[in-house]
Design a protein around this motif. Structure first.
Motif, PDB file in Angstrom:
ATOM      1  N   MET A  92      -9.790  -6.499   7.254  1.00  0.00           N
ATOM      2  CA  MET A  92     -11.118  -6.761   7.691  1.00  0.00           C
ATOM      3  C   MET A  92     -12.067  -6.929   6.549  1.00  0.00           C
ATOM      4  N   ALA A  93     -11.962  -6.296   5.640  1.00  0.00           N
ATOM      5  CA  ALA A  93     -12.795  -6.260   4.460  1.00  0.00           C
ATOM      6  C   ALA A  93     -12.574  -7.627   3.642  1.00  0.00           C
ATOM      7  N   LEU A  94     -11.349  -8.095   3.490  1.00  0.00           N
ATOM      8  CA  LEU A  94     -10.740  -9.272   2.783  1.00  0.00           C
ATOM      9  C   LEU A  94     -11.524 -10.348   3.433  1.00  0.00           C
ATOM     10  N   GLU A  95     -11.595 -10.299   4.726  1.00  0.00           N
ATOM     11  CA  GLU A  95     -12.034 -11.432   5.594  1.00  0.00           C
ATOM     12  C   GLU A  95     -13.721 -11.649   5.224  1.00  0.00           C
ATOM     13  N   ARG A  96     -14.241 -10.711   4.807  1.00  0.00           N
ATOM     14  CA  ARG A  96     -15.969 -10.578   4.431  1.00  0.00           C
ATOM     15  C   ARG A  96     -15.876 -10.672   2.885  1.00  0.00           C
ATOM     16  N   GLY A  97     -15.008 -11.034   2.109  1.00  0.00           N
ATOM     17  CA  GLY A  97     -15.047 -11.098   0.602  1.00  0.00           C
ATOM     18  C   GLY A  97     -14.962  -9.802  -0.072  1.00  0.00           C
ATOM     19  N   ILE A  98     -14.404  -8.844   0.506  1.00  0.00           N
ATOM     20  CA  ILE A  98     -14.503  -7.743  -0.190  1.00  0.00           C
ATOM     21  C   ILE A  98     -13.111  -7.237  -0.148  1.00  0.00           C
ATOM     22  N   ILE A  99     -12.658  -6.690  -1.396  1.00  0.00           N
ATOM     23  CA  ILE A  99     -11.158  -5.974  -1.482  1.00  0.00           C
ATOM     24  C   ILE A  99     -11.487  -4.218  -1.307  1.00  0.00           C
ATOM     25  N   LEU A 100     -10.590  -3.901  -0.417  1.00  0.00           N
ATOM     26  CA  LEU A 100     -10.626  -2.562  -0.302  1.00  0.00           C
ATOM     27  C   LEU A 100      -9.457  -1.986  -1.075  1.00  0.00           C
ATOM     28  N   ALA A 101      -9.671  -1.218  -2.367  1.00  0.00           N
ATOM     29  CA  ALA A 101      -8.778  -0.941  -3.084  1.00  0.00           C
ATOM     30  C   ALA A 101      -8.173   0.341  -2.888  1.00  0.00           C
ATOM     31  N   ASP A 102      -8.626   1.364  -2.455  1.00  0.00           N
ATOM     32  CA  ASP A 102      -8.450   2.563  -2.085  1.00  0.00           C
ATOM     33  C   ASP A 102      -9.244   3.135  -0.880  1.00  0.00           C
ATOM     34  N   THR A 103      -8.800   4.328  -0.209  1.00  0.00           N
ATOM     35  CA  THR A 103      -9.608   4.935   0.748  1.00  0.00           C
ATOM     36  C   THR A 103      -8.947   6.198   0.827  1.00  0.00           C
ATOM     37  N   LYS A 104      -9.806   7.238   1.340  1.00  0.00           N
ATOM     38  CA  LYS A 104      -9.650   8.409   1.664  1.00  0.00           C
ATOM     39  C   LYS A 104      -9.941   8.981   3.195  1.00  0.00           C
TER      40      LYS A 104
ATOM     41  N   PRO B 116       0.799  -1.327   0.106  1.00  0.00           N
ATOM     42  CA  PRO B 116       0.148  -0.049   0.035  1.00  0.00           C
ATOM     43  C   PRO B 116       0.681   1.152   0.185  1.00  0.00           C
ATOM     44  N   ILE B 117       0.250   2.248  -0.663  1.00  0.00           N
ATOM     45  CA  ILE B 117       1.130   3.611  -0.896  1.00  0.00           C
ATOM     46  C   ILE B 117       0.211   4.901  -0.354  1.00  0.00           C
ATOM     47  N   PHE B 118       0.988   5.829   0.092  1.00  0.00           N
ATOM     48  CA  PHE B 118       0.317   7.087   0.570  1.00  0.00           C
ATOM     49  C   PHE B 118       0.212   8.091  -0.622  1.00  0.00           C
TER      50      PHE B 118
ATOM     51  N   SER C 201       7.625  17.942   8.404  1.00  0.00           N
ATOM     52  CA  SER C 201       8.172  16.793   8.231  1.00  0.00           C
ATOM     53  C   SER C 201       7.502  15.610   9.194  1.00  0.00           C
ATOM     54  N   ASP C 202       7.303  16.194  10.538  1.00  0.00           N
ATOM     55  CA  ASP C 202       6.901  15.507  11.595  1.00  0.00           C
ATOM     56  C   ASP C 202       5.404  15.086  11.545  1.00  0.00           C
ATOM     57  N   VAL C 203       4.509  16.039  11.139  1.00  0.00           N
ATOM     58  CA  VAL C 203       3.187  15.808  10.893  1.00  0.00           C
ATOM     59  C   VAL C 203       3.141  15.145   9.479  1.00  0.00           C
ATOM     60  N   ALA C 204       3.946  15.060   8.293  1.00  0.00           N
ATOM     61  CA  ALA C 204       3.568  14.636   7.383  1.00  0.00           C
ATOM     62  C   ALA C 204       4.131  12.761   7.571  1.00  0.00           C
ATOM     63  N   GLU C 205       4.847  12.661   8.370  1.00  0.00           N
ATOM     64  CA  GLU C 205       5.040  11.385   8.975  1.00  0.00           C
ATOM     65  C   GLU C 205       4.018  10.779   9.387  1.00  0.00           C
ATOM     66  N   GLN C 206       3.274  11.566  10.477  1.00  0.00           N
ATOM     67  CA  GLN C 206       2.243  10.993  11.037  1.00  0.00           C
ATOM     68  C   GLN C 206       0.980  10.749  10.207  1.00  0.00           C
ATOM     69  N   LEU C 207       0.613  11.642   9.363  1.00  0.00           N
ATOM     70  CA  LEU C 207      -0.192  11.391   8.265  1.00  0.00           C
ATOM     71  C   LEU C 207      -0.025  10.085   7.423  1.00  0.00           C
ATOM     72  N   ARG C 208       1.014   9.981   7.085  1.00  0.00           N
ATOM     73  CA  ARG C 208       1.338   8.825   6.391  1.00  0.00           C
ATOM     74  C   ARG C 208       1.148   7.388   7.229  1.00  0.00           C
ATOM     75  N   GLU C 209       1.637   7.526   8.398  1.00  0.00           N
ATOM     76  CA  GLU C 209       1.805   6.251   9.196  1.00  0.00           C
ATOM     77  C   GLU C 209       0.122   5.993   9.315  1.00  0.00           C
ATOM     78  N   VAL C 210      -0.598   7.142   9.809  1.00  0.00           N
ATOM     79  CA  VAL C 210      -2.023   6.922  10.364  1.00  0.00           C
ATOM     80  C   VAL C 210      -2.856   6.365   9.146  1.00  0.00           C
ATOM     81  N   THR C 211      -2.568   7.001   8.142  1.00  0.00           N
ATOM     82  CA  THR C 211      -3.313   6.661   6.745  1.00  0.00           C
ATOM     83  C   THR C 211      -3.247   5.135   6.200  1.00  0.00           C
ATOM     84  N   LEU C 212      -1.864   4.841   6.379  1.00  0.00           N
ATOM     85  CA  LEU C 212      -1.374   3.545   5.879  1.00  0.00           C
ATOM     86  C   LEU C 212      -1.954   2.502   7.074  1.00  0.00           C
ATOM     87  N   ALA C 213      -1.976   2.758   8.073  1.00  0.00           N
ATOM     88  CA  ALA C 213      -2.576   1.751   9.378  1.00  0.00           C
ATOM     89  C   ALA C 213      -3.902   1.662   9.207  1.00  0.00           C
TER      90      ALA C 213
END
Length: 278
Positions: free
Chosen positions: A173-185, A125-127, A153-165
Motif C-alpha cells: 500500500m505504501a509503494l502505491e503512494r510513492g513510499i518504500i516501507l523499509a522495515d517495521t516493528k 522480507p524477513i522476520f 514453536s506454534d506461537v513462534a510461527e504465528q508471530l512470524r506469519e502475522v508480522t510478515l503479512a
C-alpha cells in the motif's frame, strides 16, 4: 481514570469500565533516550495513522481498538497480554540489521546474500525479532530458534506469519503512494479469549522506516519520513553528542523539531490521502 503505565511515548489509563485509554504523547525517543523538546502534533499523527492502518489490516489480524478517545491523541482499547518478543519485519537492509549483516553476514540468524549495501532491497522480507528490553535498555536481536524457546514453536510461527503479512500489506500500500516501507516493528498480544491481537501502534513513523520511492538509492543513507532524521542529527558533528560517554543527548534545535514534524505530517498525508489538520 487510573494511571496504569507510561512508556517512552505513550501513557495508559484504566477507565471506569476496565478498558484502557492509550494516549500518544508528543515525546520522541532515540537511542533509548526520551528527547527534548516534544514534536508538536506527533501524538495525534501517530494515533490517527495507526487507526487508519488498523482498518486496512483487520482482515489479516484483529486489533485492540474499541473506539476513538476524547481527542486525536487517544484511543480506547482492550487489555492484551503482550508477547515477550519484539516482532520486526525487514524488506530492506539498514540500521541495526545492516550492522549485524556487516559483522556476520546474517540478521537475526537469517543468512543474506553477499554484497548488500545500506538500503539494499532484500530478496524477500524477513522476520528479525528482538528482545523486549526495559526502558533505558537496548533490545537485542533474537534468532527464530530463540523465539521458539521463548514462546514455543506454534506461537513462534504465528508471530512470524502475522508480522510478515502486516509488512507485506503495508509495503504494498505504501509503494502505491510513492513510499518504500523499509522495515517495521509491531506489538502482538493475547486478548481475553486467547486470540493473537495487534496492539499499541502500527506502521507509523515511530515504528517503521519510510523512504521516498523516487530518491531511493542503495549504498547510502536514505531520505526518510520517520525519526531516522532525528537519529541522523544526533550522530552528526552538529549535535556535539558522543553516545559513548553515556551522557544524555542534547536538546533538539527548533529547526530539527520543525523538520521532524514536517516529515511525520508528510508520511500521514501520503499514506492516508487526507490532509492532517491537527
Amino acid at each position: 481514570m487510573k494511571h496504569v503505565h507510561s512508556g517512552k511515548v505513550r501513557d495508559l489509563y484504566e477507565t471506569a469500565d476496565g478498558q484502557l485509554l492509550m494516549v500518544a504523547s508528543d515525546r520522541i525517543s532515540a537511542f533509548d533516550h526520551v528527547l527534548e523538546p516534544d514534536i508538536p502534533d506527533k501524538g495525534s499523527i501517530l494515533t490517527q495513522l495507526s487507526l487508519w492502518w488498523f482498518e486496512q489490516l483487520e482482515d489479516l489480524v484483529p486489533n485492540h481498538v474499541v473506539g476513538r478517545g476524547p481527542d486525536l491523541r487517544s484511543v480506547l482499547c482492550r487489555r492484551l497480554t503482550m508477547v515477550p518478543v519484539e516482532c520486526v519485519a525487514r524488506g530492506y537492509l539498514t540500521g541495526s540489521g545492516l550492522i549485524d549483516y556487516r559483522r556476520t553476514g546474517m540478521v537475526s540468524g537469517v543468512v543474506l546474500p553477499e554484497g548488500l549495501e545500506d538500503g539494499s532491497r532484500l530478496p524477500e522480507p524477513i522476520f528479525t525479532p528482538s528482545t523486549k528490553a526495559p526502558m533505558g535498555q537496548h533490545d537485542e536481536p533474537m534468532t527464530y530458534q530463540q523465539v521458539v524457546q521463548e514462546v514455543g514453536s506454534d506461537v513462534a510461527e504465528q508471530l512470524r506469519e502475522v508480522t510478515l503479512a502486516v509488512y507485506r500489506r503495508g509495503a504494498e500500500m505504501a509503494l502505491e503512494r510513492g513510499i518504500i516501507l523499509a522495515d517495521t516493528k509491531i506489538e502482538l498480544g493475547w486478548d481475553a479469549d486467547g486470540v493473537l491481537t495487534l496492539g499499541d501502534e502500527v506502521l507509523t513513523p515511530d515504528s517503521s522506516r519510510f523512504w521516498p520511492k523516487d530518491t531511493w538509492s542503495p549504498g547510502r543513507s536514505q531520505e526518510s519520513f520517520d525519526k531516522q532524521f532525528v537519529r541522523d542529527w544526533l550522530t552528526s558533528p552538529a549535535s556535539g553528542w558522543d553516545r559513548a560517554t553515556g551522557t544524555p543527548p542534547p536538546r533538539l534545535p527548533g529547526e530539527i523539531v520543525e523538520r521532524t514534524r514536517e516529515r511525520y505530517v508528510e508520511a500521514y498525508q501520503r499514506l492516508t490521502g487526507t490532509t492532517f489538520t491537527g
